[in-house]
Scaffold this motif. Structure first.
Motif, mmCIF file in Angstrom:
data_model
loop_
_atom_site.group_PDB
_atom_site.id
_atom_site.type_symbol
_atom_site.label_atom_id
_atom_site.label_comp_id
_atom_site.label_asym_id
_atom_site.label_seq_id
_atom_site.Cartn_x
_atom_site.Cartn_y
_atom_site.Cartn_z
ATOM 1 N N ILE A 87 0.937 -1.211 0.086
ATOM 2 C CA ILE A 87 -0.087 0.016 -0.073
ATOM 3 C C ILE A 87 0.705 1.285 -0.132
ATOM 4 N N LEU A 88 1.934 1.253 0.978
ATOM 5 C CA LEU A 88 2.870 2.646 0.896
ATOM 6 C C LEU A 88 3.400 2.666 -0.497
ATOM 7 N N LEU A 89 3.856 1.488 -1.382
ATOM 8 C CA LEU A 89 4.365 1.536 -2.705
ATOM 9 C C LEU A 89 3.322 2.433 -3.620
ATOM 10 N N SER A 90 2.103 2.233 -3.461
ATOM 11 C CA SER A 90 1.156 3.112 -4.222
ATOM 12 C C SER A 90 1.402 4.410 -4.081
ATOM 13 N N LEU A 91 1.425 4.820 -2.726
ATOM 14 C CA LEU A 91 1.806 6.285 -2.428
ATOM 15 C C LEU A 91 3.097 6.757 -2.805
ATOM 16 N N VAL A 92 3.934 5.969 -2.973
ATOM 17 C CA VAL A 92 5.499 6.275 -3.514
ATOM 18 C C VAL A 92 5.242 6.888 -5.140
ATOM 19 N N SER A 164 -5.144 12.786 -14.498
ATOM 20 C CA SER A 164 -3.794 12.286 -14.187
ATOM 21 C C SER A 164 -3.953 11.181 -13.905
ATOM 22 N N TRP A 165 -2.929 10.384 -14.243
ATOM 23 C CA TRP A 165 -2.616 8.916 -13.671
ATOM 24 C C TRP A 165 -2.095 8.926 -12.279
ATOM 25 N N HIS A 166 -1.292 10.060 -11.776
ATOM 26 C CA HIS A 166 -0.901 10.352 -10.666
ATOM 27 C C HIS A 166 -2.145 10.196 -9.420
ATOM 28 N N ALA A 167 -3.245 10.646 -10.003
ATOM 29 C CA ALA A 167 -4.388 10.539 -8.833
ATOM 30 C C ALA A 167 -4.932 9.297 -8.692
ATOM 31 N N THR A 168 -4.576 8.486 -9.527
ATOM 32 C CA THR A 168 -5.141 7.105 -9.427
ATOM 33 C C THR A 168 -4.181 6.221 -8.135
ATOM 34 N N PHE A 169 -3.021 6.474 -8.441
ATOM 35 C CA PHE A 169 -2.211 5.937 -7.480
ATOM 36 C C PHE A 169 -2.129 6.443 -6.172
ATOM 37 N N LEU A 170 -2.355 7.769 -5.943
ATOM 38 C CA LEU A 170 -2.274 8.334 -4.815
ATOM 39 C C LEU A 170 -3.934 8.199 -4.145
ATOM 40 N N GLY A 171 -4.868 8.288 -4.904
ATOM 41 C CA GLY A 171 -6.135 7.956 -4.160
ATOM 42 C C GLY A 171 -6.614 6.525 -3.849
ATOM 43 N N ILE A 172 -6.194 5.568 -4.761
ATOM 44 C CA ILE A 172 -6.131 4.174 -4.116
ATOM 45 C C ILE A 172 -5.165 3.900 -3.011
ATOM 46 N N GLY A 173 -3.836 4.531 -2.869
ATOM 47 C CA GLY A 173 -3.060 4.290 -2.007
ATOM 48 C C GLY A 173 -3.650 4.746 -0.625
ATOM 49 N N LEU A 174 -4.455 6.057 -0.468
ATOM 50 C CA LEU A 174 -4.825 6.712 0.370
ATOM 51 C C LEU A 174 -5.983 5.978 1.128
ATOM 52 N N ILE A 175 -7.005 5.446 0.285
ATOM 53 C CA ILE A 175 -8.140 4.605 0.615
ATOM 54 C C ILE A 175 -7.708 3.466 1.373
ATOM 55 N N SER A 176 -6.602 2.773 0.586
ATOM 56 C CA SER A 176 -6.235 1.355 1.203
ATOM 57 C C SER A 176 -5.398 1.770 2.596
ATOM 58 N N LEU A 177 -4.796 2.750 2.735
ATOM 59 C CA LEU A 177 -4.258 3.058 3.983
ATOM 60 C C LEU A 177 -5.273 3.556 5.001
ATOM 61 N N LEU A 178 -6.436 3.986 4.633
ATOM 62 C CA LEU A 178 -7.288 4.091 5.900
ATOM 63 C C LEU A 178 -8.072 2.758 6.193
#
Length: 400
Positions: A87-92, A164-178
């Motif tokens: 999950i942290l790698l999605s944010l990275v 932006s494709w960046h938004a996908t990784f950031l959004g899914i990373g944050l949802i997963s982290l929550l």
């Protein structure tokens, strides 16, 4: 042992299902982004597809490693640590600007995502009664499917909304982290786990035994080859539908994967169908439906493509359920390893399918892709007939 319907059963089943949902949410988030990534980095469809293929390859490579680590250090610990890292790698990944960096992170992420699929069933087998295990596995598999659908749909929506494709990784990373703390809180501590370490040569002997068993190898090949063309047809169709005359944006490309829901239905009825038709016949039916679905794609319009994917998804998951069950029915020892080998073949197929279909796509676009699919399905149909003959041969009584 945890009984079905008890509070610990509900907590553990919900935790493992939610964890599995997060695994496949993160695994498939790049699938609807392939045309956007190709445009952003000025690369080919084959290269952009590696953001998915590299992740599935990493997962396939690490399955057996994670299973052995879990045998030594505990199922719960391996599942939670690897899921957290993935999950942290999605944010990275949301902050990188180079395609090479994104690809490297996706391969590493796939390796970490292997931790939960490699060990979840083993956790259930040690902690649950047989009846509780059977009930929990059905829910767990449904969560796999829903996570895959959600990753693609949500990935496309986020990319489309924010362009932006960046938004996908950031959004899914944050949802997963929550959601991750809920998995940690719900998953009970193991009570029946005993650390073990394979004796020298034990793993090699077990692998060799499984790979010399034609009833298992045939099922591995069928599962891997079917998934190779099924998954990657979606990848190339996103390029078709993002171009003229369709010009679909990423959020609508993500909706394309809702056709997987027919596969969820197929999985749920596969057991009853197998009882009536037999696993061998049902396997052929699934492959035949995949072939029919691919032919429907040749209609070339959006309605024909959606119809083809609905039929293909139903057929694929019918065959996948049969092949998975076949492995369980024809293995006599090291069952977890036999099932892991099926998953290795399954995800290796996903990784290699882009390479296989690419020349067909380059030469013939949609018609070329369909030809490539049909050729593979002829092979898996022949393999299913061969499996039936192998089974019949083994069941024949000895004569003196």
């Amino acid at each position: 042992m945890i009984e079905v319907g008890s509070r610990p059963w509900l907590r553990a089943t919900l935790a493992l299902s939610l964890g599995s949902f997060l695994v496949f949410l993160n695994l498939y988030q790049s699938h609807p982004l392939l045309p956007m990534l190709a445009n952003e980095f000025a690369i080919s469809s084959l290269h952009s597809g590696w953001t998915l293929a590299g992740c599935t390859a990493g997962l396939a490579f690490a399955l057996l490693i994670c299973a052995r680590l879990a045998d030594r250090f505990g199922r719960r610990r391996v599942m939670l640590w690897t899921l957290t890292g993935a999950i942290l790698l999605s944010l990275v990944a949301s902050g990188v600007e180079q395609f090479g960096s994104l690809l490297a992170l996706r391969i590493l992420q796939g390796m970490l995502l292997a931790g939960l699929p490699a060990t979840a069933i083993a956790y259930m087998g040690e902690e649950f009664t047989r009846r509780a295990l059977i009930s929990a596995v059905g829910i767990y598999i449904a969560a796999n499917s829903l996570g895959g659908i959600a990753g693609r749909v949500l990935g496309g929506l986020l990319a489309g909304w924010f362009d932006s494709w960046h938004a996908t990784f950031l959004g899914i990373g944050l949802i997963s982290l929550l959601l991750l703390p809920l998995v940690v809180w719900l998953l009970p501590t193991q009570r029946n786990f005993t650390p073990s370490q394979a004796s020298p040569g034990q793993l090699r002997q077990a692998l060799g035994s499984h790979l010399r068993n034609p009833l298992l190898v045939g099922a591995y090949l069928i599962g891997g080859l079917n998934f190779m063309v099924f998954l990657n047809q979606f990848s190339y169709l996103t390029f078709l539908l993002s171009a003229e005359p369709f010009s679909l944006p990423p959020q609508w490309l993500g909706m394309l994967f809702l056709t997987y829901l027919s596969g969820t239905l197929a999985s749920s009825i596969s057991g009853r169908c197998a009882q009536h038709l037999g696993a061998e016949r049902l396997l052929l039916v699934g492959i035949a439906l995949m072939a029919l679905g691919a032919l429907l794609l040749l209609g070339g319009n959006l309605a024909a493509i959606l119809a083809g994917l609905l039929v293909s998804s139903f057929g694929f998951f019918l065959a996948h359920a049969c092949a998975s069950a076949w492995v369980g029915q024809h293995v006599t020892h090291d069952r977890a390893l036999a099932s892991s080998l099926y998953l290795v073949a399954y995800y290796l197929g996903a990784s290699l399918g882009g390479f296989y279909l690419h020349p067909f796509w380059v030469e013939g676009q949609l018609a070329g892709m369909v030809l490539g699919i049909e050729l593979v399905l002829l092979v898996t149909a022949a393999l299913s007939l061969w499996l039936a003959r192998q089974k019949a041969h083994r069941q024949q009584p000895l004569t003196i």
